[in-house]
Design a protein around this motif. Sequence first.
Motif, PDB file in Angstrom:
ATOM      1  N   PRO A  92     -48.382   8.361 -53.493  1.00 14.61           N
ATOM      2  CA  PRO A  92     -47.630   9.488 -52.934  1.00 14.61           C
ATOM      3  C   PRO A  92     -46.297   9.650 -53.666  1.00 14.61           C
ATOM      4  CG  PRO A  92     -48.491   8.095 -51.196  1.00 14.61           C
ATOM      5  CD  PRO A  92     -48.697   7.352 -52.479  1.00 14.61           C
ATOM      6  N   HIS A  93     -45.956  10.889 -53.975  1.00 16.38           N
ATOM      7  CA  HIS A  93     -44.737  11.168 -54.715  1.00 16.38           C
ATOM      8  C   HIS A  93     -44.319  12.600 -54.448  1.00 16.38           C
ATOM      9  CE1 HIS A  93     -48.005  12.702 -57.185  1.00 16.38           C
ATOM     10  NE2 HIS A  93     -47.130  13.549 -57.694  1.00 16.38           N
ATOM     11  N   GLY A  94     -43.078  12.929 -54.817  1.00 16.30           N
ATOM     12  CA  GLY A  94     -42.600  14.291 -54.667  1.00 16.30           C
ATOM     13  C   GLY A  94     -41.876  14.529 -53.352  1.00 16.30           C
ATOM     14  N   LEU A  95     -41.614  15.807 -53.044  1.00 16.50           N
ATOM     15  CA  LEU A  95     -40.828  16.193 -51.876  1.00 16.50           C
ATOM     16  C   LEU A  95     -41.717  16.413 -50.659  1.00 16.50           C
ATOM     17  CD1 LEU A  95     -38.138  17.106 -50.590  1.00 16.50           C
ATOM     18  CD2 LEU A  95     -38.637  19.422 -51.425  1.00 16.50           C
ATOM     19  N   LEU A  96     -41.328  15.818 -49.537  1.00 19.04           N
ATOM     20  CA  LEU A  96     -42.029  15.985 -48.264  1.00 19.04           C
ATOM     21  C   LEU A  96     -41.043  16.509 -47.237  1.00 19.04           C
ATOM     22  CD1 LEU A  96     -44.638  15.500 -46.597  1.00 19.04           C
ATOM     23  CD2 LEU A  96     -43.733  13.223 -46.066  1.00 19.04           C
ATOM     24  N   ARG A  97     -41.313  17.709 -46.679  1.00 20.02           N
ATOM     25  CA  ARG A  97     -40.422  18.320 -45.688  1.00 20.02           C
ATOM     26  C   ARG A  97     -41.065  18.210 -44.312  1.00 20.02           C
ATOM     27  NH1 ARG A  97     -38.482  23.433 -45.708  1.00 20.02           N
ATOM     28  NH2 ARG A  97     -36.420  22.641 -45.205  1.00 20.02           N
ATOM     29  N   ILE A  98     -40.340  17.557 -43.381  1.00 22.06           N
ATOM     30  CA  ILE A  98     -40.862  17.230 -42.057  1.00 22.06           C
ATOM     31  C   ILE A  98     -39.952  17.834 -40.998  1.00 22.06           C
ATOM     32  CG2 ILE A  98     -41.484  15.356 -40.480  1.00 22.06           C
ATOM     33  CD1 ILE A  98     -41.672  13.539 -42.973  1.00 22.06           C
ATOM     34  N   ASN A  99     -40.561  18.375 -39.938  1.00 19.18           N
ATOM     35  CA  ASN A  99     -39.802  18.886 -38.794  1.00 19.18           C
ATOM     36  C   ASN A  99     -40.275  18.175 -37.535  1.00 19.18           C
ATOM     37  OD1 ASN A  99     -39.867  21.042 -36.357  1.00 19.18           O
ATOM     38  ND2 ASN A  99     -38.025  21.318 -37.582  1.00 19.18           N
ATOM     39  N   ALA A 100     -39.343  17.936 -36.599  1.00 17.53           N
ATOM     40  CA  ALA A 100     -39.703  17.312 -35.319  1.00 17.53           C
ATOM     41  C   ALA A 100     -38.761  17.827 -34.240  1.00 17.53           C
ATOM     42  CB  ALA A 100     -39.640  15.787 -35.410  1.00 17.53           C
ATOM     43  N   THR A 101     -39.129  17.571 -32.981  1.00 13.06           N
ATOM     44  CA  THR A 101     -38.277  17.965 -31.866  1.00 13.06           C
ATOM     45  C   THR A 101     -36.979  17.170 -31.893  1.00 13.06           C
ATOM     46  OG1 THR A 101     -39.447  16.378 -30.476  1.00 13.06           O
ATOM     47  CG2 THR A 101     -40.194  18.648 -30.398  1.00 13.06           C
ATOM     48  N   LEU A 102     -35.969  17.711 -31.255  1.00  8.33           N
ATOM     49  CA  LEU A 102     -34.618  17.181 -31.387  1.00  8.33           C
ATOM     50  C   LEU A 102     -34.496  15.735 -30.904  1.00  8.33           C
ATOM     51  CD1 LEU A 102     -31.904  18.279 -32.397  1.00  8.33           C
ATOM     52  CD2 LEU A 102     -31.352  18.885 -30.050  1.00  8.33           C
ATOM     53  N   GLY A 103     -34.744  15.480 -29.622  1.00 10.30           N
ATOM     54  CA  GLY A 103     -34.553  14.135 -29.087  1.00 10.30           C
ATOM     55  C   GLY A 103     -35.570  13.139 -29.611  1.00 10.30           C
ATOM     56  N   PHE A 104     -36.854  13.504 -29.550  1.00 15.27           N
ATOM     57  CA  PHE A 104     -37.917  12.617 -30.005  1.00 15.27           C
ATOM     58  C   PHE A 104     -37.801  12.371 -31.505  1.00 15.27           C
ATOM     59  CE2 PHE A 104     -42.378  11.809 -31.284  1.00 15.27           C
ATOM     60  CZ  PHE A 104     -42.649  10.722 -30.457  1.00 15.27           C
ATOM     61  N   GLY A 105     -37.424  13.394 -32.249  1.00 13.68           N
ATOM     62  CA  GLY A 105     -37.256  13.230 -33.682  1.00 13.68           C
ATOM     63  C   GLY A 105     -36.145  12.257 -34.012  1.00 13.68           C
ATOM     64  N   ARG A 106     -35.058  12.337 -33.271  1.00 11.27           N
ATOM     65  CA  ARG A 106     -33.913  11.464 -33.536  1.00 11.27           C
ATOM     66  C   ARG A 106     -34.211  10.008 -33.164  1.00 11.27           C
ATOM     67  NH1 ARG A 106     -30.731  13.934 -30.530  1.00 11.27           N
ATOM     68  NH2 ARG A 106     -30.854  12.579 -28.693  1.00 11.27           N
TER      69      ARG A 106
END
Length: 319
Positions: A92-106
């Motif tokens: 695996p290589h390169g750019l990975l863009r991830i989104n998550a919910t605010l509290g659970f993500g943090r």
Amino acid sequence: MATDAAADFEFFILLARLKSMSGAARALDLTPPAATKRLGLIEQKLGVRLVNRTTRSISLTPEGETYLRYATQIVGQVRQMEEELAGARPDPHGLLRINATLGFGRTTIAPLVSEFAKRFPNVDIQFEVTDRPIDLVADAFDLAIRFGELPDSRLSARRIMSNRRFFCASPKYLERFGAPQRVEDLVQHRCIVHRQNDDAYGVWRYLQGDRIEALKVKGALSSNDGDIVLRWALDGHGILIRSEWDLAKYVQSGRLKLVLPDTPLPSADLFVYYPSQRNQTTRARAFIDFLVDHFQAPFVPVETGALIYAQKKQAGRKT
């Protein structure tokens, strides 16, 4: 020239998404005057105005909408080309863009991103947390991690954790006000409302057969933050709906008790969703597999004994 054009496309896509010159400048580590100058150079080169600017925000002109549409298509095609050319590489290589919910993500996903980055040092990760679902395609994210139903039929998804929801309250609240005996009794109780996105305020939904029923509840406390409403429930302020992920340890310790446990509620299963499985990158697949491995049996189910779960887990280790 080609490199400059690609950078212009990326800049304008970000500007259109954030609708803020200062926001785009911060995201790209530029000063606001530098970002303004960059936009001016693009407009000068094209000979048209792309945005209408105010002191607080920006909006796209018709020419800006056209530029954004083509820029998004071109950037997407370039990324797809790069992935196809690099598809033979096993690491695996390169750019990975991830989104998550605010509290659970943090609290939960961010530490996992850290662990994944240690395991795969050739992957560059941009991790964003938001309080509302995002448009995965328009905002150019590789994947998003969310609780609940798939928000967009155009997307693919993989369930990474089953996560039921329950009514609950603290023993001190139930001792003082009693426990409801049927769902309709909830309207007479103090309910703690977790305000989420555009959901109708104070409307709780439950399953009756194959139908979803709605009940309007009331209470003195509400918040858009899940950790806050959970704390209020622990303090004895009322009845709350929370997921198994949040409740498990408190039910096991006795700090919270299930209310109407035989009344099923719509689940809050955890999903990772992404634009297309056919063009999914090696790094995205690696991160999804990493999540699934982590969330296998993450807690003791709240309505079953810890002994049964421990026995099954022990048996699995022996095999």
